[in-house]
Design a protein around this motif. Sequence first.
Motif, PDB file in Angstrom:
ATOM      1  N   GLU A 149       0.846  -1.202   0.000  1.00  0.00           N
ATOM      2  CA  GLU A 149       0.000   0.000   0.000  1.00  0.00           C
ATOM      3  C   GLU A 149       0.879   1.249   0.000  1.00  0.00           C
ATOM      4  O   GLU A 149       1.895   1.293   0.689  1.00  0.00           O
ATOM      5  CB  GLU A 149      -0.885  -0.035   1.260  1.00  0.00           C
ATOM      6  N   ASP A 182      -4.242   3.935  -1.666  1.00  0.00           N
ATOM      7  CA  ASP A 182      -5.058   4.585  -0.638  1.00  0.00           C
ATOM      8  C   ASP A 182      -5.167   6.066  -1.000  1.00  0.00           C
ATOM      9  O   ASP A 182      -4.153   6.772  -1.097  1.00  0.00           O
ATOM     10  CB  ASP A 182      -4.403   4.395   0.740  1.00  0.00           C
ATOM     11  N   HIS A 185      -3.737   8.496   1.708  1.00  0.00           N
ATOM     12  CA  HIS A 185      -2.274   8.474   1.774  1.00  0.00           C
ATOM     13  C   HIS A 185      -1.676   9.200   0.556  1.00  0.00           C
ATOM     14  O   HIS A 185      -0.690   9.927   0.685  1.00  0.00           O
ATOM     15  CB  HIS A 185      -1.758   7.036   1.830  1.00  0.00           C
ATOM     16  N   HIS A 219      -8.182   1.943  -1.566  1.00  0.00           N
ATOM     17  CA  HIS A 219      -8.713   2.307  -0.256  1.00  0.00           C
ATOM     18  C   HIS A 219      -9.319   3.697  -0.397  1.00  0.00           C
ATOM     19  O   HIS A 219      -8.606   4.655  -0.690  1.00  0.00           O
ATOM     20  CB  HIS A 219      -7.605   2.321   0.809  1.00  0.00           C
ATOM     21  N   ASN A 221     -10.642   6.737   1.120  1.00  0.00           N
ATOM     22  CA  ASN A 221     -10.686   7.512   2.356  1.00  0.00           C
ATOM     23  C   ASN A 221     -10.525   8.993   2.051  1.00  0.00           C
ATOM     24  O   ASN A 221      -9.640   9.372   1.282  1.00  0.00           O
ATOM     25  CB  ASN A 221      -9.536   7.075   3.287  1.00  0.00           C
ATOM     26  N   HIS A 234      -7.531   9.556   8.280  1.00  0.00           N
ATOM     27  CA  HIS A 234      -8.685   9.304   7.421  1.00  0.00           C
ATOM     28  C   HIS A 234      -9.908  10.095   7.895  1.00  0.00           C
ATOM     29  O   HIS A 234     -10.149  10.218   9.087  1.00  0.00           O
ATOM     30  CB  HIS A 234      -9.039   7.823   7.416  1.00  0.00           C
ATOM     31  N   GLU A 264     -12.131   2.792   4.586  1.00  0.00           N
ATOM     32  CA  GLU A 264     -11.478   2.635   5.901  1.00  0.00           C
ATOM     33  C   GLU A 264     -11.685   3.943   6.662  1.00  0.00           C
ATOM     34  O   GLU A 264     -10.729   4.600   7.067  1.00  0.00           O
ATOM     35  CB  GLU A 264      -9.977   2.417   5.739  1.00  0.00           C
TER      36      GLU A 264
HETATM   37 ZN   LIG Z   1      -5.399   2.210   3.559  1.00  0.00          ZN
END
Ligand SMILES: [Zn+2]
Length: 293
Positions: A149, A182, A185, A219, A221, A234, A264
């Motif tokens: 990730e 993500d 991120h 992901h 978020n 998040h 998430e």
């Molecule tokens: Zn994540």
Amino acid sequence: MSSAGLPLIGAHVPARGGVHNAVAAGVAIGADLIQTHPTPARTWRPLRLDPAILSLYRESFAASGLRGHHLHAVYLVNLGSPRPELLHASISSLVHHMEIAASLDADSVVFHAGSHLGAGLDAVLGQIGAALREVLAASPPGRARLLVENSAGSGGTIGRSFTELGRILHAAGSDRLGVCLDTQHAFASGYDLRSDEGVEGTLGELAREVGLDRLHLVHANDSRTGLGSNADRHANVGEGELGLAAFRRLLGDPRLRRVPWVLEVPGSRREGPDREQVALLKSLRQRRRRGAP
Ligand SMILES: [Zn+2]
Ligand SMILES: [Zn+2]
């Protein structure tokens, strides 16, 4: 309205009391697929998968209509650690998660590569490649992939850019290794997902450095912190710095439509993704941009 051709929307759900409970939790909030921590996320404690729980899981998953299950590795994993015992524990833990994935017929094990602790990726890339080859060689055969990730980029975290992720894939040299993107991120690490140009630049770099065929999970978020903040915080979709428009844009992108998405987020009761967040993300994917394919 048919959901054919639209991305699947899932959620990270708790596996407390047995992994079969995660199936019920996913169904209860309307998720198309689930992600779980099969073991406590901040310990090395392995899971003794009870045969009774396993058959309960298999029965309930088969009856659930869920379309996938991704496992998330523990947060202690650090393939860049200079400490042999920590590196060894990281490798063992990832192999253990790949074994659980084989038992559950799960799709993937998502993990964070860890930190080079300031030494730089060059200093630890050989070690990471060797560690991943060791993990994959010791993993049972099966369809589960190992997905690295992207990180939010704080301190010496590894995987803060697609260039770094691409170098890791190359160092490991296995098709069984892929990438999880993500959105929080990426944004925290400096990828601006709030405009067409930003998304074009981001996905262009992902395609060039990693390859879109190596992307297997998103992901989804929103972000409590700003662009380039390097903080892993998040927010619920639509309540952060990214906002609904960014998710609508990303969900409409043909490059991201074929992979499943997993929330998430904290949820409205701060107990994790809930029915409202799943429904919200699903509603955003149904609005196609005019002229889009
Ligand atoms: Zn994540
Ligand atoms: Zn993660």
